[in-house]
Design a protein around this motif. Structure first.
Motif, PDB file in Angstrom:
ATOM      1  N   ALA A 261      -6.606  -0.265   2.150  1.00  0.00           N
ATOM      2  CA  ALA A 261      -5.839  -1.241   2.931  1.00  0.00           C
ATOM      3  C   ALA A 261      -6.751  -1.983   3.896  1.00  0.00           C
ATOM      4  O   ALA A 261      -6.584  -3.190   4.129  1.00  0.00           O
TER       5      ALA A 261
ATOM      6  N   ALA B 155       0.845  -1.193   0.000  1.00  0.00           N
ATOM      7  CA  ALA B 155       0.000   0.000   0.000  1.00  0.00           C
ATOM      8  C   ALA B 155       0.882   1.245   0.000  1.00  0.00           C
ATOM      9  O   ALA B 155       0.707   2.153   0.804  1.00  0.00           O
TER      10      ALA B 155
ATOM     11  N   SER C  69      -1.885  -5.802  -3.883  1.00  0.00           N
ATOM     12  CA  SER C  69      -1.624  -4.374  -3.734  1.00  0.00           C
ATOM     13  C   SER C  69      -2.935  -3.609  -3.698  1.00  0.00           C
ATOM     14  O   SER C  69      -3.988  -4.123  -4.107  1.00  0.00           O
ATOM     15  N   CYS C  70      -2.866  -2.396  -3.213  1.00  0.00           N
ATOM     16  CA  CYS C  70      -4.039  -1.530  -3.166  1.00  0.00           C
ATOM     17  C   CYS C  70      -3.556  -0.086  -3.255  1.00  0.00           C
ATOM     18  O   CYS C  70      -2.358   0.179  -3.370  1.00  0.00           O
TER      19      CYS C  70
END
Length: 442
Positions: free
Chosen positions: A188, A152, A172-173
């Motif tokens: 997240a 993140a 992932s973000c």
């Protein structure tokens, strides 16, 4: 119960069920969580024939999600990631930042998951890629570190980080800190919820029943925070919730954004208007000594008092199932519960030390504008009137702790154990969440 909606909280000790009718009437059932066999057995005992296909559930069974956080700077991206993890209900067992984190210490913390962050979007991505390389090298020396990683950080180097961590389960973000002063915890939090379900509930084999797994939407602390956020919007005031349990005391706050603070006094890691803190040393049974020790440190108790009552505290630690008898023992529980609430609210308002005990506090919260203080926990529910008076005298007027207390707040007790259900129902059944809010607020 025909025509009712089922909300479940599958805890490490008890499984609680709140049945809510379409008109907003409620009934509550609880059963020992059947961790030794399958948590579905305890769920069935409280479901009362309601289909789990339409149930809403949260859980803290299995000890919760153990999270390690790695970031670039302890006061910026590491703190932003830490706050995101904590607000999602994770138990943050290690925070590493800059060049100071050690692989052996991360491995010793035994995380279920690693949250990696670093850099703002468009900034220098070299340091967070370096962190990824160190983590990959560390996993070769400490194979137990090959746990799922959520990235993140700086979005421009997501591909590079993914390539470096090719040996890990990687997701992932969006960046938790896309720009200086702009905290973005929700992406997240969503990834952490998914990881909780897969790696804690599913991975620890707490149940083989898919209908139970599908019903669990989030960790219990995440549901609680969602409930506080929903209530704050509904009643249009800042809210603080203090939840005193047998092992920990949690504090949740939902504050309406203040434009002046947002524009002038915001920290570089952003302002968390909705947040949660966990005090792992404050609990009425497992950490009864911790409450007394913290109270002595805060000058709320004397050493003489501690020595006098130490055997009673030790008995609570050794026998967490102990039910206090009326008289001095019940009065001691009341005192411990009050102290835990008071100290936890102080700590919540002061902020946290991210990166070690020598770091300055960050994330202080001005609670002066709080319009509603809600108490949750078994002792509060058993003695609501007494504890409301105690909270008014010892918590909302606590000016000695170096904080801005919620001095004008109304005080309520969540006697029906509704907060978690408000969080679970708020998105899909807002009319029921509104009804439950009305019950709590009175």
């Amino acid at each position: 119960m025909t025509g009712s909606h089922l909300c479940l909280d599958i805890g490490s000790t008890y499984t609680k069920a709140l049945h809510v009718t379409s008109e907003g009437r409620t009934s509550f059932l609880s059963h020992r969580t059947t961790l030794d066999t399958d948590v579905a057995e305890g769920v069935a005992a409280v479901a009362s024939g309601v289909s789990l296909q339409s149930a809403y559930a949260c859980s803290s069974a299995g000890g919760g999600l153990r999270l390690a956080v790695i970031g670039n700077e302890p006061l910026v991206t590491a703190r932003a990631a830490y706050q995101s993890g904590l607000s999602a209900g994770a138990k943050v067992v290690h925070v590493g930042a800059g060049d100071g984190w050690a692989a052996a210490e991360v491995a010793a913390a035994q995380p279920d998951l690693i949250l990696l962050a670093g850099g703002t979007d468009g900034g220098d991505g070299g340091q967070v890629v370096s962190h990824a390389r160190r983590l990959a090298q560390a996993a070769r020396d400490h194979p137990e570190l090959t746990v799922p990683v959520i990235y993140a950080g700086n979005s421009e180097v997501t591909g590079d980080v993914r390539d470096v961590l090719s040996g890990f389960e990687f997701t992932s973000c969006e960046n938790v800190l896309p720009r200086i002063g702009e905290l973005n915890p929700e992406p997240a939090r969503a990834r952490l919820r998914d990881a909780f379900l897969e790696h804690v509930i599913g991975g620890k084999h707490l149940t083989s029943h898919t209908e139970v797994l599908h019903a669990i939407a989030m960790p219990t602390p995440d549901a609680m925070l969602a409930g506080v956020e929903f209530m704050s919007r509904e009643v249009d005031t800042d809210i603080v919730v203090v939840d005193v349990g047998g092992a920990t005391t949690d504090v949740y706050s939902a504050r309406r954004p203040d434009p002046e603070i947002s524009q002038v006094n915001a920290e570089v890691s952003g302002t968390a208007w909705n947040s949660r803190t966990v005090e792992g040393d404050l609990g009425l049974r497992h950490n009864a000594r911790g409450i007394a020790e913290a109270a002595v440190s805060e000058k709320l108790l004397t050493e003489e008092w501690y020595r006098q009552w130490e055997p009673h505290l030790d008995h609570r630690v050794a026998h967490p199932e102990y039910l206090a008898s009326p008289g001095e023992e019940a009065e001691l529980d009341q005192r411990l519960c009050t102290l835990a609430a008071r100290i936890a609210v102080r700590r919540h308002a002061r902020g946290q030390r991210i990166g070690g005990p020598q770091q300055p506090r960050r994330g202080a919260k001005n609670l002066k504008s709080t319009g509603l203080l809600i108490a949750s926990g078994g002792f509060f529910r058993a003695h609501p009137r007494t504890m409301i008076d105690t909270l008014r005298s010892e918590v909302i007027r606590d000016t000695a702790g170096g904080i801005q207390p919620p001095r004008d707040a109304e005080v309520r007790v969540d006697t029906g154990y509704l907060l978690f259900a408000i969080g679970l129902l708020g998105k899909d059944k807002p009319h029921l969440a509104q009804r439950l809010t009305e019950i709590v607020v009175g």
